[in-house]
Design a protein around this motif. Structure first.
Motif, PDB file in Angstrom:
ATOM      1  N   LYS A 187     -45.070  33.559   6.005  1.00 52.79           N
ATOM      2  CA  LYS A 187     -43.999  32.985   5.189  1.00 52.79           C
ATOM      3  C   LYS A 187     -43.725  31.522   5.536  1.00 52.79           C
ATOM      4  CE  LYS A 187     -41.629  37.469   4.898  1.00 52.79           C
ATOM      5  NZ  LYS A 187     -40.375  38.215   5.198  1.00 52.79           N
ATOM      6  N   SER A 188     -44.428  30.990   6.506  1.00 48.75           N
ATOM      7  CA  SER A 188     -44.207  29.624   6.968  1.00 48.75           C
ATOM      8  C   SER A 188     -44.466  28.602   5.865  1.00 48.75           C
ATOM      9  CB  SER A 188     -45.127  29.341   8.166  1.00 48.75           C
ATOM     10  OG  SER A 188     -45.164  27.960   8.475  1.00 48.75           O
ATOM     11  N   SER A 189     -43.772  27.485   5.942  1.00 49.08           N
ATOM     12  CA  SER A 189     -44.016  26.383   5.002  1.00 49.08           C
ATOM     13  C   SER A 189     -45.250  25.562   5.387  1.00 49.08           C
ATOM     14  CB  SER A 189     -42.789  25.464   4.947  1.00 49.08           C
ATOM     15  OG  SER A 189     -42.557  24.858   6.214  1.00 49.08           O
ATOM     16  N   PHE A 190     -45.874  25.907   6.532  1.00 48.56           N
ATOM     17  CA  PHE A 190     -47.047  25.171   6.988  1.00 48.56           C
ATOM     18  C   PHE A 190     -48.351  25.914   6.714  1.00 48.56           C
ATOM     19  CE2 PHE A 190     -43.629  23.372   9.583  1.00 48.56           C
ATOM     20  CZ  PHE A 190     -43.890  22.014   9.466  1.00 48.56           C
ATOM     21  N   THR A 191     -48.333  26.913   5.844  1.00 47.86           N
ATOM     22  CA  THR A 191     -49.566  27.618   5.511  1.00 47.86           C
ATOM     23  C   THR A 191     -50.467  26.753   4.637  1.00 47.86           C
ATOM     24  OG1 THR A 191     -48.667  28.601   3.501  1.00 47.86           O
ATOM     25  CG2 THR A 191     -48.373  29.846   5.561  1.00 47.86           C
ATOM     26  N   PHE A 192     -51.736  27.095   4.625  1.00 51.63           N
ATOM     27  CA  PHE A 192     -52.684  26.379   3.767  1.00 51.63           C
ATOM     28  C   PHE A 192     -52.334  26.581   2.289  1.00 51.63           C
ATOM     29  CE2 PHE A 192     -56.692  26.312   1.318  1.00 51.63           C
ATOM     30  CZ  PHE A 192     -57.058  24.993   1.534  1.00 51.63           C
ATOM     31  N   LEU A 193     -51.852  27.781   1.939  1.00 59.86           N
ATOM     32  CA  LEU A 193     -51.485  28.027   0.545  1.00 59.86           C
ATOM     33  C   LEU A 193     -50.306  27.158   0.123  1.00 59.86           C
ATOM     34  CD1 LEU A 193     -51.891  31.893   0.163  1.00 59.86           C
ATOM     35  CD2 LEU A 193     -53.397  30.076  -0.662  1.00 59.86           C
ATOM     36  N   ASN A 194     -49.360  26.930   1.027  1.00 60.14           N
ATOM     37  CA  ASN A 194     -48.247  26.048   0.672  1.00 60.14           C
ATOM     38  C   ASN A 194     -48.720  24.603   0.550  1.00 60.14           C
ATOM     39  OD1 ASN A 194     -45.406  25.665   0.106  1.00 60.14           O
ATOM     40  ND2 ASN A 194     -45.308  24.580   2.063  1.00 60.14           N
ATOM     41  N   TYR A 195     -49.670  24.225   1.399  1.00 60.30           N
ATOM     42  CA  TYR A 195     -50.284  22.897   1.257  1.00 60.30           C
ATOM     43  C   TYR A 195     -50.883  22.745  -0.144  1.00 60.30           C
ATOM     44  CZ  TYR A 195     -54.316  19.760   1.245  1.00 60.30           C
ATOM     45  OH  TYR A 195     -55.256  18.826   0.892  1.00 60.30           O
ATOM     46  N   LEU A 196     -51.656  23.750  -0.590  1.00 64.95           N
ATOM     47  CA  LEU A 196     -52.242  23.696  -1.930  1.00 64.95           C
ATOM     48  C   LEU A 196     -51.154  23.604  -2.995  1.00 64.95           C
ATOM     49  CD1 LEU A 196     -55.035  26.425  -1.631  1.00 64.95           C
ATOM     50  CD2 LEU A 196     -55.370  23.946  -1.703  1.00 64.95           C
ATOM     51  N   HIS A 197     -50.091  24.377  -2.810  1.00 62.19           N
ATOM     52  CA  HIS A 197     -48.980  24.365  -3.770  1.00 62.19           C
ATOM     53  C   HIS A 197     -48.367  22.971  -3.867  1.00 62.19           C
ATOM     54  CE1 HIS A 197     -45.368  25.545  -5.904  1.00 62.19           C
ATOM     55  NE2 HIS A 197     -44.617  25.091  -4.900  1.00 62.19           N
ATOM     56  N   GLU A 198     -48.113  22.345  -2.727  1.00 65.59           N
ATOM     57  CA  GLU A 198     -47.494  21.017  -2.736  1.00 65.59           C
ATOM     58  C   GLU A 198     -48.445  19.945  -3.281  1.00 65.59           C
ATOM     59  OE1 GLU A 198     -45.518  19.711   0.747  1.00 65.59           O
ATOM     60  OE2 GLU A 198     -44.182  21.455   0.848  1.00 65.59           O
ATOM     61  N   GLU A 242     -61.164  19.394   3.040  1.00 63.23           N
ATOM     62  CA  GLU A 242     -59.813  19.817   2.658  1.00 63.23           C
ATOM     63  C   GLU A 242     -59.048  20.353   3.859  1.00 63.23           C
ATOM     64  OE1 GLU A 242     -57.688  21.273  -1.240  1.00 63.23           O
ATOM     65  OE2 GLU A 242     -59.430  22.514  -0.752  1.00 63.23           O
ATOM     66  N   TYR A 243     -59.750  20.995   4.789  1.00 59.41           N
ATOM     67  CA  TYR A 243     -59.065  21.440   6.004  1.00 59.41           C
ATOM     68  C   TYR A 243     -58.538  20.236   6.781  1.00 59.41           C
ATOM     69  CZ  TYR A 243     -58.187  23.695  10.495  1.00 59.41           C
ATOM     70  OH  TYR A 243     -57.592  24.147  11.644  1.00 59.41           O
ATOM     71  N   ASN A 244     -59.311  19.168   6.836  1.00 62.70           N
ATOM     72  CA  ASN A 244     -58.870  17.944   7.503  1.00 62.70           C
ATOM     73  C   ASN A 244     -57.624  17.379   6.810  1.00 62.70           C
ATOM     74  OD1 ASN A 244     -59.282  15.563   9.340  1.00 62.70           O
ATOM     75  ND2 ASN A 244     -59.618  14.527   7.393  1.00 62.70           N
ATOM     76  N   ALA A 245     -57.642  17.374   5.478  1.00 60.71           N
ATOM     77  CA  ALA A 245     -56.474  16.883   4.721  1.00 60.71           C
ATOM     78  C   ALA A 245     -55.254  17.764   4.971  1.00 60.71           C
ATOM     79  CB  ALA A 245     -56.806  16.838   3.236  1.00 60.71           C
ATOM     80  N   TYR A 246     -55.471  19.060   5.083  1.00 63.72           N
ATOM     81  CA  TYR A 246     -54.384  20.002   5.378  1.00 63.72           C
ATOM     82  C   TYR A 246     -53.763  19.704   6.741  1.00 63.72           C
ATOM     83  CZ  TYR A 246     -52.632  24.450   7.352  1.00 63.72           C
ATOM     84  OH  TYR A 246     -51.896  25.406   7.998  1.00 63.72           O
ATOM     85  N   LEU A 247     -54.599  19.470   7.754  1.00 64.38           N
ATOM     86  CA  LEU A 247     -54.087  19.138   9.084  1.00 64.38           C
ATOM     87  C   LEU A 247     -53.254  17.857   9.042  1.00 64.38           C
ATOM     88  CD1 LEU A 247     -57.170  19.858  11.400  1.00 64.38           C
ATOM     89  CD2 LEU A 247     -55.250  21.379  10.864  1.00 64.38           C
ATOM     90  N   GLN A 248     -53.737  16.859   8.332  1.00 60.80           N
ATOM     91  CA  GLN A 248     -53.012  15.589   8.242  1.00 60.80           C
ATOM     92  C   GLN A 248     -51.679  15.768   7.519  1.00 60.80           C
ATOM     93  OE1 GLN A 248     -56.037  13.185   6.354  1.00 60.80           O
ATOM     94  NE2 GLN A 248     -56.906  12.530   8.307  1.00 60.80           N
ATOM     95  N   TRP A 249     -51.665  16.606   6.517  1.00 63.42           N
ATOM     96  CA  TRP A 249     -50.422  16.921   5.794  1.00 63.42           C
ATOM     97  C   TRP A 249     -49.414  17.572   6.732  1.00 63.42           C
ATOM     98  CZ3 TRP A 249     -48.996  22.147   5.036  1.00 63.42           C
ATOM     99  CH2 TRP A 249     -47.913  22.376   4.171  1.00 63.42           C
ATOM    100  N   ALA A 250     -49.867  18.535   7.530  1.00 59.17           N
ATOM    101  CA  ALA A 250     -48.967  19.219   8.462  1.00 59.17           C
ATOM    102  C   ALA A 250     -48.450  18.265   9.528  1.00 59.17           C
ATOM    103  CB  ALA A 250     -49.692  20.398   9.107  1.00 59.17           C
ATOM    104  N   ALA A 293     -47.990  15.105   9.346  1.00 60.38           N
ATOM    105  CA  ALA A 293     -47.014  14.174   8.767  1.00 60.38           C
ATOM    106  C   ALA A 293     -45.646  14.825   8.591  1.00 60.38           C
ATOM    107  CB  ALA A 293     -47.528  13.659   7.422  1.00 60.38           C
ATOM    108  N   LYS A 294     -45.607  16.140   8.418  1.00 60.43           N
ATOM    109  CA  LYS A 294     -44.340  16.847   8.207  1.00 60.43           C
ATOM    110  C   LYS A 294     -43.619  17.169   9.519  1.00 60.43           C
ATOM    111  CE  LYS A 294     -44.511  20.307   5.179  1.00 60.43           C
ATOM    112  NZ  LYS A 294     -43.682  19.978   4.003  1.00 60.43           N
ATOM    113  N   LEU A 295     -44.345  17.163  10.634  1.00 57.85           N
ATOM    114  CA  LEU A 295     -43.773  17.588  11.915  1.00 57.85           C
ATOM    115  C   LEU A 295     -43.181  16.388  12.666  1.00 57.85           C
ATOM    116  CD1 LEU A 295     -46.581  20.076  12.902  1.00 57.85           C
ATOM    117  CD2 LEU A 295     -44.162  20.675  12.636  1.00 57.85           C
ATOM    118  N   THR A 296     -41.903  16.415  12.886  1.00 54.73           N
ATOM    119  CA  THR A 296     -41.244  15.300  13.573  1.00 54.73           C
ATOM    120  C   THR A 296     -41.561  15.267  15.063  1.00 54.73           C
ATOM    121  OG1 THR A 296     -39.256  16.667  13.888  1.00 54.73           O
ATOM    122  CG2 THR A 296     -39.344  15.280  11.919  1.00 54.73           C
ATOM    123  N   SER A 297     -42.057  16.377  15.608  1.00 60.86           N
ATOM    124  CA  SER A 297     -42.345  16.423  17.043  1.00 60.86           C
ATOM    125  C   SER A 297     -43.679  15.771  17.397  1.00 60.86           C
ATOM    126  CB  SER A 297     -42.345  17.874  17.534  1.00 60.86           C
ATOM    127  OG  SER A 297     -43.319  18.629  16.840  1.00 60.86           O
TER     128      SER A 297
END
Length: 433
Positions: free
Chosen positions: A70-81, A100-108, A110-114
């Protein structure tokens, strides 16, 4: 030195393992966390992002799904966004393009403030009195130094390219390329008259196939050698894949060190080898290219140990090999060489400074718990978790993306002192204990 802040957990290195840990921590806990990486941005194997190459695990093995679908960091949510969910549905594939996996990692990331890039961790010291770690860092952009204290630390420093022996010192940098830097050098490689690939894994096969596709256009000679007994496919049988389960990792970790070391070679077909579809594509292309030639368009030879490389003339090198079964020697000439010879653990200097405090199972392999905690002779309240150099303890989970999620669950459960992310049970049809 100025202590910038105190955090509950600090991660050194930001690759898929620590990135997934950061995501699970942010959504599932109230812990304060920081993750540092000396690179200016997340770059996941940029030299191997070859067109139409795929991840070797299904998309479900993303950063978080096996812990929290249910996480917002799933690959499916990446595709959705990214508005690519329908396109992926029509794609009808369980695996995903490596790009695309590389792009997914970069997307995640960028979203993580830590997660903070451009920060180098210079030193880590344990303060026995305060029961925490003092981490000395440098901001690479302005070279300013600062310190952070933390209760727990996670070493996720990954691996570095491996070129065996002294071979890397005998060839100029532009003529010998490790597979990790293939794409950056591919155009220069293809302008040569001859290219030789050394290695037998997935990276070697993908590079060979890409060069074979362009051989007609550029006209170079192409060769592929490996010391392995053959060019074997990766085990993709369903019961075999159960070795990538929490149950098997638990079983393996409980074995004595000597038995674990004995078992690792037997896992070679599970952990290494080449995907069936890649080998099929290679053979099909070789077959089509051989029509009318009367010979193979490339030289392919196994059981060949590379012993030495030396300059032959102004543009060419001489490679010396030994055929392992006949024990005969032969030479081969090539202008360019691609070493697909794998990686070795990147264990930082500050970890080696703790060597006398750590329990070692061999000269190079430290004792580590199932959740990644390094074992110290004198137990510490502040934990040091290792995601690097743990094959001897974690076997299939050491470098596997899906099982990295399970290990991150164990880390978080240990740090929080409760089952924040329950470990799934009953995943396999076969028994290990």
């Amino acid at each position: 030195m100025h202590i910038k802040e105190h955090v509950d957990l600090l991660g050194v290195g930001i690759g898929p393992f620590n990135l997934g840990l950061a995501a699970l921590l942010e959504e599932g806990t109230n812990l304060t966390c920081r993750f540092f990486d000396q690179q200016t941005s997340l770059r996941w194997h940029p030299g191997m992002l070859i067109d139409q190459t795929d991840l070797q695990v299904p998309f479900l093995a993303d950063l978080v799904t096996f812990a929290n679908p249910k996480s917002s960091f799933t690959f499916l949510n990446y595709l959705h966004e990214q508005e690519r969910l329908y396109a992926f549905y029509f794609f009808k594939r369980f695996d995903i393009p490596r790009k695309e996996y590389n792009a997914y990692l970069q997307w995640a990331a960028a979203k993580l403030t830590s997660c903070q890039f451009g920060v180098r961790v210079d030193d880590v010291e344990y303060d026995e009195t305060k029961k925490h770690y003092l981490v000395t860092c440098t901001n690479n952009q302005n070279e300013t130094k600062f310190a952070v204290t933390c209760k727990h630390i996670v070493m996720g420093t990954g691996s570095v390219p491996l070129i065996p022996g002294s071979l890397k010192d005998t060839v100029s940098g532009e003529d010998l390329v490790h597979s990790s830097e293939y794409l950056q050098n591919s155009e220069e490689l293809k302008r040569s008259k001859s290219i030789t690939i050394v290695g037998s894994g997935q990276s070697a096969a993908e590079i060979f196939y890409e060069l074979l596709e362009d051989q007609d256009q550029f006209g170079y000679e192409l060769s592929w050698f490996t010391r392995s007994a053959g060019f074997f496919q990766m085990e993709e049988g369903k019961l075999g894949l159960e070795m990538f389960s929490p149950e098997y990792v638990e079983y393996f970790h409980e074995l004595p060190f000597s038995k674990r070391k004995e078992a690792l070679p037997m896992l070679g077909g599970i952990r290494n080898g080449v995907q069936v579809k890649t080998l099929k594509n290679i053979y099909d292309l070789l077959y089509h290219r051989s029509i009318g030639l009367g010979h193979s368009p490339a030289r392919i030879q196994a059981m060949s140990e590379l012993d030495d490389i030396k300059r032959f003339d102004a543009t060419t090198y001489e490679l010396s090999f030994t055929q392992s079964q006949t024990e005969s020697s032969f030479t081969h000439h090539s202008e360019k060489i691609v070493m697909a010879t794998g990686y070795e653990p990147n264990v930082p200097k500050w970890f080696h400074k703790m060597k006398e405090d750590i329990i070692w199972e061999s000269d190079t392999e430290f004792a580590v718990e199932l959740d990644g905690r390094v074992q110290f002779k004198e137990p510490r309240e502040a934990n040091l978790f290792a995601l690097t150099n743990v094959v001897h303890a974690h076997a299939t989970s050491a470098t596997n993306l899906q099982l990295a999620v399970q290990r991150n669950q164990r880390i978080i459960n240990q740090v929080t002192g409760e089952e924040t992310y329950p470990i799934s049970r009953g995943n396999t049809f076969q028994q290990f204990f």
